[in-house]
Design a protein around this motif. Structure first.
Motif, short mmCIF file in Angstrom:
data_model
loop_
_atom_site.label_atom_id
_atom_site.label_comp_id
_atom_site.label_asym_id
_atom_site.label_seq_id
_atom_site.Cartn_x
_atom_site.Cartn_y
_atom_site.Cartn_z
N PRO A 1 0.84 -1.21 0.00
CA PRO A 1 0.00 0.00 0.00
C PRO A 1 0.87 1.26 0.00
O PRO A 1 1.95 1.26 0.58
N GLY A 2 0.39 2.32 -0.65
CA GLY A 2 1.14 3.57 -0.68
C GLY A 2 1.07 4.32 0.63
O GLY A 2 1.82 5.26 0.87
N ASN A 3 0.13 3.90 1.49
CA ASN A 3 -0.10 4.60 2.75
C ASN A 3 0.60 3.87 3.89
O ASN A 3 0.42 2.66 4.07
N TRP A 4 1.39 4.62 4.64
CA TRP A 4 2.20 4.01 5.72
C TRP A 4 1.31 3.30 6.74
O TRP A 4 1.60 2.17 7.13
N ARG A 5 0.23 3.97 7.18
CA ARG A 5 -0.65 3.40 8.21
C ARG A 5 -1.27 2.09 7.74
O ARG A 5 -1.29 1.09 8.47
N ILE B 1 10.56 11.17 0.34
CA ILE B 1 10.54 11.91 1.62
C ILE B 1 9.54 11.25 2.57
O ILE B 1 9.81 11.03 3.76
N TYR B 2 8.36 10.94 2.06
CA TYR B 2 7.29 10.35 2.90
C TYR B 2 7.80 9.07 3.58
O TYR B 2 7.75 8.92 4.79
N TRP B 3 8.31 8.14 2.78
CA TRP B 3 8.71 6.85 3.36
C TRP B 3 9.96 6.99 4.22
O TRP B 3 10.14 6.26 5.19
N HIS B 4 10.80 7.94 3.89
CA HIS B 4 12.03 8.14 4.66
C HIS B 4 11.71 8.65 6.07
O HIS B 4 12.36 8.25 7.03
N PHE B 5 10.71 9.53 6.19
CA PHE B 5 10.48 10.18 7.48
C PHE B 5 9.23 9.70 8.22
O PHE B 5 8.97 10.16 9.34
N MET B 6 8.46 8.82 7.62
CA MET B 6 7.28 8.33 8.34
C MET B 6 7.71 7.35 9.44
O MET B 6 8.72 6.67 9.29
N PRO B 7 6.96 7.28 10.58
CA PRO B 7 5.68 7.96 10.84
C PRO B 7 5.79 9.35 11.47
O PRO B 7 4.79 10.04 11.61
N SER B 8 7.01 9.80 11.82
CA SER B 8 7.08 11.06 12.57
C SER B 8 6.72 12.27 11.70
O SER B 8 6.37 13.33 12.21
N TYR B 9 6.77 12.10 10.36
CA TYR B 9 6.56 13.25 9.49
C TYR B 9 5.22 13.95 9.75
O TYR B 9 5.12 15.17 9.74
N LEU B 10 4.19 13.16 10.00
CA LEU B 10 2.84 13.72 10.13
C LEU B 10 2.71 14.62 11.36
O LEU B 10 1.79 15.45 11.43
N ASP B 11 3.58 14.46 12.34
CA ASP B 11 3.45 15.25 13.58
C ASP B 11 4.37 16.45 13.62
O ASP B 11 4.42 17.17 14.61
#
Ligand code: FAD
Ligand code: SF4
Length: 510
Positions: A107-111, A320-330
């Motif tokens: 899935p493209g979505n980390w969660r 960038i998304y996959w490199h920094f998730m899950p903290s990116y969203l906060d």
């Protein structure tokens, strides 16, 4: 020994016949599962057109697979047997068809990836997780590139992708002698006369069914459904691409940053939602666009500008998304805490640029890049809105919004909430920029020429207020030094007015 068969879940943004999961499957033996999952549909207050687009494209894709001989189990949102939970449905079908494994394209979505993989690990179901190879840059390649770099910048990444794809390359050198022709891409337009229109599609019977479902189940949601006209099949999306290349591409570069009250699309492609759900292949789109350059149909600044958006920005933000998730969203670099103003949902504001852009978002689930970045995004950052609320709004209202692409664009590029992980400076601008790049200001109740007082354009004082309150975080930024030199000159004379106008205006919003 012959396998008993696999279950192949296909998600709403995996509608490609060449998706890894289908390539690894056996048409005669395996079972494709597609679910309109409540948990996903209710995750954010999605625009009615976005829900309609995705469900309708899913239903059309399932029909295509069936016509090709695949065994497809499709669960509509309102099917009585639909538990609403994707994993539960996978488990059920595995049992029902006695499958020996699940083949899942990542899935493209980390969660969602974490949730599904977590379930599989705790269960006795064996599974294969395949990388989604519809991207030019794999996770591994991005990580290798990002490792040891002090700063992650799109421009460097983009050159690597140009070399890798060979797009607009002559040997190891970029065609035209430069990697980037953006300097030529800042022309403005007085009005929308003579602009091309994207092609749109009247809803067919399948889409009409989905529209009824959305009207019933998501009645209070943002968005007008009557104007729904997106492509919902790969063939229709291909026609939209042909139309863009034929009519708009030649001027895409020149007017890429222009905004118009009377033309929401200008020369943009309106293809992102099709690319993101899989109806168009991004690299194939770029090759078609490149061919238009070689055929003499479109100039280099247009073609390079377009290709950069896809193999540069689109691939870069995914990394960038996959490199920094899950903290990116906060992330919240400026510690912004304000609520998102209500007018983002109602368009009830006297600022014409924002009203117009939000009305158009309501009517078409679309706004082009500069409207997202320099109007709604710029305003939220200048006003000090909590970036997470801004992110939730963008995720909800645009048909092309999927977290992996939306979050870095919103939190990183438009709100600078990541403190500069992906941009070298915040995209902050006063009313002057909006006046230069658009025709909104002429009809606005505020005066863009005024700097203070109740009639002054709010962007003017909010801009300086933002720079002044974040001096400790921004003053050392090399790119902002000239702006802070100006601030040092004007702060004593204009500072008190800026503070007063900002407080009065922001208080009036809540
Ligand atoms: P065009 O201007 O015609 O560009 C061509 C293609 O390039 C697009 O179709 C898209 O696939 C790609 N592209 C262009 N810019 C970007 C970018 N910055 N990042 C990734 N791909 C890009 N894009 C999304 O696809 N989904 C989103 O949820 C999304 N959210 C955004 C939120 C904010 C705050 C901002 C500033 C930008 C966002 N973007 C998003 C990027 C960009 O605005 C859209 O891709 C673009 O407006 C889509 O319209 P278009 O197809 O007409 O694009
Ligand atoms: Fe927007 Fe200010 Fe121009 Fe009004 S005057 S349209 S608020 S930039």
């Amino acid at each position: 020994m012959m396998n008993a068969g696999a279950v192949i879940p296909i998600l709403g943004d995996q509608l490609s016949h060449e998706i890894a999961g289908l390539r690894a499957a056996c048409r005669e033996r395996d079972c494709v599962l597609m679910v309109e999952a409540h948990a996903e549909a209710y995750y954010a207050p999605y625009h009615k057109q976005k829900l309609t687009f995705i469900f309708s494209a899913m239903r059309h894709f399932a029909e295509e697979l069936e016509a090709l001989g695949w065994n497809v189990r499709y669960l509509k949102l309102d099917d009585p047997g639909n538990s609403g939970d994707l994993y539960l449905e996978i488990e059920r079908v595995v049992q029902a068809v006695s499958a020996d494994r699940v083949i899942l394209t990542e899935p493209g979505n980390w969660r969602l990836r974490e949730t599904l993989v977590g379930h599989f690990k705790r269960s006795s179901i064996s599974y294969e997780l395949l990388e989604d190879d519809r991207f030019l840059c794999s996770h591994g390649e991005f990580e290798a590139w990002a490792q040891d770099r002090k700063q992650l910048r799109m421009e460097h990444f983009y050159r690597r992708m140009r070399r890798k794809s060979g797009l607009l390359m002559r040997g190891d050198a970029p065609i035209g002698g430069k990697w980037n022709f953006d300097a030529e891409n800042r022309k403005t337009l007085a009005n929308g006369d003579g602009l091309p229109s994207p092609i749109f599609f009247a809803p067919g019977s399948l889409t009409k069914d989905v529209m009824s479902l959305v009207r019933q189940s998501f009645a209070g949601r943002f968005g007008t459904l009557e104007t729904f006209n997106f492509a919902v099949t790969a063939n229709q999306a291909a026609a939209a691409l042909d139309n863009f290349i034929e009519n708009a591409l030649p001027h895409f570069g020149d007017y890429q940053d222009a905004m118009l009250r009377d033309s929401r699309y200008v020369y943009h492609s309106v293809l992102s939602q099709y690319i993101n759900v899989g109806l168009l292949d991004p690299l194939a789109v770029c090759r078609r666009v490149e061919a238009a350059y070689h055929d003499g149909h479109a100039p280099l600044n247009a073609v390079e500008g377009f290709i950069r958006q896809i193999i540069g920005w689109r691939e870069f933000v995914r990394g960038i998304y996959w490199h920094f998730m899950p903290s990116y969203l906060d992330m919240n670099y400026f510690n912004h805490k304000r609520k998102l103003p209500e007018f983002y949902w109602t368009a009830d504001t006297e600022m014409l640029c924002l009203r117009s852009s939000i009305e158009q978002t309501r009517d078409s689930a679309y706004a082009h890049h500069i409207q997202r970045l320099m109007l709604t995004g710029n305003f939220a950052m200048l006003a000090g809105v909590d970036p997470h609320q801004v992110h939730e709004w963008y995720l909800a209202v645009y048909a092309d919004a999927f977290e992996w692409v939306e979050a870095p664009n919103t939190l990183g590029m438009s709100q600078f909430a990541d403190g500069g992980l992906m941009s070298s400076k915040p995209y902050a601008a006063s009313g002057n920029y909006i006046k230069r790049m658009s025709n909104y200001c002429d009809g606005c109740r505020y005066s863009v020429a005024k700097r203070s007082g109740p009639d002054a354009c709010p962007f003017n004082y909010l801009y300086w207020n933002f720079l002044s309150r974040n001096q400790d975080k921004l003053k050392q930024n090399v790119r902002l030094r000239p702006v802070y030199r100006t601030w040092d000159r004007i702060k004593d004379s204009r500072g008190p007015d800026i503070k007063r106008d900002t407080e009065r205006f922001l208080n009036s919003l809540y």
